[in-house]
Design an enzyme around this catalytic site. Structure first.
Site, PDB file in Angstrom:
ATOM      1  N   ASP A  15     -12.347  -9.222   4.437  1.00 58.69           N
ATOM      2  CA  ASP A  15     -13.629  -9.274   3.714  1.00 58.69           C
ATOM      3  C   ASP A  15     -14.081 -10.720   3.532  1.00 58.69           C
ATOM      4  O   ASP A  15     -15.271 -11.028   3.641  1.00 58.69           O
ATOM      5  CB  ASP A  15     -13.523  -8.599   2.333  1.00 58.69           C
ATOM      6  N   TYR A  18       0.817  -1.210   0.000  1.00 60.22           N
ATOM      7  CA  TYR A  18       0.000   0.000   0.000  1.00 60.22           C
ATOM      8  C   TYR A  18       0.856   1.269   0.000  1.00 60.22           C
ATOM      9  O   TYR A  18       0.395   2.316  -0.430  1.00 60.22           O
ATOM     10  CB  TYR A  18      -0.908   0.034   1.237  1.00 60.22           C
ATOM     11  N   ASP A  23      -2.792 -18.355   0.215  1.00 66.51           N
ATOM     12  CA  ASP A  23      -3.819 -19.062  -0.568  1.00 66.51           C
ATOM     13  C   ASP A  23      -4.470 -20.162   0.266  1.00 66.51           C
ATOM     14  O   ASP A  23      -5.693 -20.304   0.322  1.00 66.51           O
ATOM     15  CB  ASP A  23      -3.252 -19.590  -1.900  1.00 66.51           C
ATOM     16  N   ASP A  56      -6.324  -7.166   4.125  1.00 65.58           N
ATOM     17  CA  ASP A  56      -7.498  -6.532   3.515  1.00 65.58           C
ATOM     18  C   ASP A  56      -8.400  -7.598   2.902  1.00 65.58           C
ATOM     19  O   ASP A  56      -9.607  -7.638   3.142  1.00 65.58           O
ATOM     20  CB  ASP A  56      -7.045  -5.528   2.446  1.00 65.58           C
ATOM     21  N   LYS A 103       3.295 -15.100   1.837  1.00 62.52           N
ATOM     22  CA  LYS A 103       3.516 -15.807   0.569  1.00 62.52           C
ATOM     23  C   LYS A 103       5.025 -16.005   0.441  1.00 62.52           C
ATOM     24  O   LYS A 103       5.668 -15.583  -0.531  1.00 62.52           O
ATOM     25  CB  LYS A 103       2.916 -14.976  -0.580  1.00 62.52           C
TER      26      LYS A 103
END
Ligand code: NAD
Ligand code: IPM
Ligand code: MN
Length: 360
Positions: free
Chosen positions: A253, A146, A225, A249, A192
């Site tokens: 959600d 970000y 993942d 983020d 990751k």
């Protein structure tokens, strides 16, 4: 405990879309809790996001930032909407929010997700899988892709930079381990590391901080993942989830599918002087102006604000009032009801003021 009267200064940033609608209900509940628990609130409203662009050409106007830096806590509704989607990247509504988080130093974003039996019955997922979920996502909020430089868009290509320093990872890891000590003693770090250099560093630093400083906390590492798959298929395996800005983020959600709506997920962003409290959801342009937004995510964010101010009894009363409303209504359409945003806010405020009426 001292019984001297105390007054807190709040900066309220309603923002865009449903932001003003849910902020009004959070403010109503904060006022009710102040009346019920004998403290004062001095709240001022300031423009942010698209509202800031429209009033002063800046998604984080100077007066708004100054008020936030002076406040005991900042509450934000939501920013953004289709009318500002064509604005230049650095002037978008969302950029105002990112600058605010950075200027407040609010690097630790706490996003709790819990699913009671009542909510599980309404979940789009199997109730027996999600009932009893109680996890806390600790999202790094002021670093990562970000904010990483360089970042550029030209005619022919564009790129962002995912960058983390050892110091940034250490401090967010400590927040996660400290929450795990107060909760169920387990941290799942999500990265990751099989592909990204910033994630390989993340994994090494989280492991070292855990081993050296929090040996009693159980630490596991998951690739993002796989973590996404586990969050929906086996959410109860998680206690504290610590992860970077972008993964946090997306995962938060995704975790909203567990209770079945984004309209229930609150957040607190801590680490600087004043905390920033906002629902996880956005400006929901599809609901805006129609009284359809669920204000409970905003109201539960206000409960986190009360905790951060050092008013845990008021915070607990708000959560109890929310539980009562979840059990007996009124509820907005995302939870299967037909009530309006302000009906729900009024019911929570009433239950804070007269807890015995809702819990005979
Ligand atoms: P969104 O979170 O606004 O909406 C996603 C879905 O969730 C929609 O179907 C919406 O109706 C539903 N929803 C959201 N809040 C709800 C509530 N309180 N009650 C019931 N249902 C609710 O995400 P989006 O549509 O991807 O983004 C819309 C705008 O909001 C964009 O401009 C985006 O950048 C912005 N945004 C802002 C924030 C923030 O201010 N913190 C967060 C996310 C998105
Ligand atoms: C959130 C939002 C923000 C984010 C946007 C609006 C900048 O999606 O708070 O989750 O990506 O952090
Ligand atoms: Mn988001």
């Amino acid at each position: 405990m001292s019984s001297a009267p105390r007054t807190y200064t709040l900066a309220l940033l309603p923002g865009d879309g449903v932001g003003p609608e849910v902020t009004a209900e959070a403010a109503r509940v904060l006022d009710a809790s102040a009346d019920a628990f004998g403290f004062g609130i001095e709240a001022g409203e300031y423009a942010v996001g698209g509202a800031g662009i429209d009033t002063s050409g800046d998604p984080l106007p100077r007066a708004t930032l100054d008020a936030c830096l002076d406040a005991d806590a900042v509450f934000l509704g939501a920013v953004g909407g289709p009318q500002w989607d064509r604005v230049e990247a650095d002037l978008r509504p969302e950029r105002g929010l990112l600058r605010l988080r950075a200027r407040l130093g609010a690097f630790a974003n706490l996003r709790p997700v819990s699913v009671s039996e009542t909510l599980a019955a309404r979940s789009p997922l199997r109730p027996e899988r999600v009932a009893g979920t109680d996890l806390l996502i600790v999202r790094e909020l002021t670093g990562g892709i970000y904010f990483g430089r360089p970042r550029e868009r030209t005619e022919t290509e564009a790129y962002d930079t995912m960058r983390y320093s050892v110091t940034e990872i250490e401090r967010i890891a400590r927040v996660a381990f400290q929450w795990a000590e107060k909760r169920d003693g387990r941290v799942s770090s999500v990265d990751k590391a099989n592909v990204l250099a910033s994630s390989a560093l993340w994994r090494d630093v989280v492991s070292r901080v855990g081993a050296e400083e929090y040996p009693e906390v159980a630490l596991e590492h998951l690739y993002v993942d796989n973590a996404a798959m586990q969050v929906v298929s086996d959410p109860r395996r998680f206690d504290v989830v610590v992860t970077g800005n972008l993964f946090g983020d997306v995962l938060s959600d995704l975790a909203a599918t567990l209770p079945g709506t984004l309209g229930l997920l609150p957040s607190a962003s801590l680490g600087g002087r004043a905390g920033l409290f906002e629902p996880v959801h956005g400006s929901a342009p599809d609901l805006a102006g129609r009284g359809l937004a669920n204000p409970l995510a905003a109201i539960l964010s206000a409960a986190m604000l009360l905790d951060a101010l050092g008013e845990p009894e008021a915070a607990a009363a708000v959560r109890t009032a929310v539980d009562a409303v979840l059990a007996d209504g009124p509820l907005t359409p995302d939870l299967g009801g037909d009530a309006q945003t302000d009906d729900v806010g009024a019911a929570v405020a009433d239950a804070v003021l007269s807890p015995t009426l809702s819990h005979p």
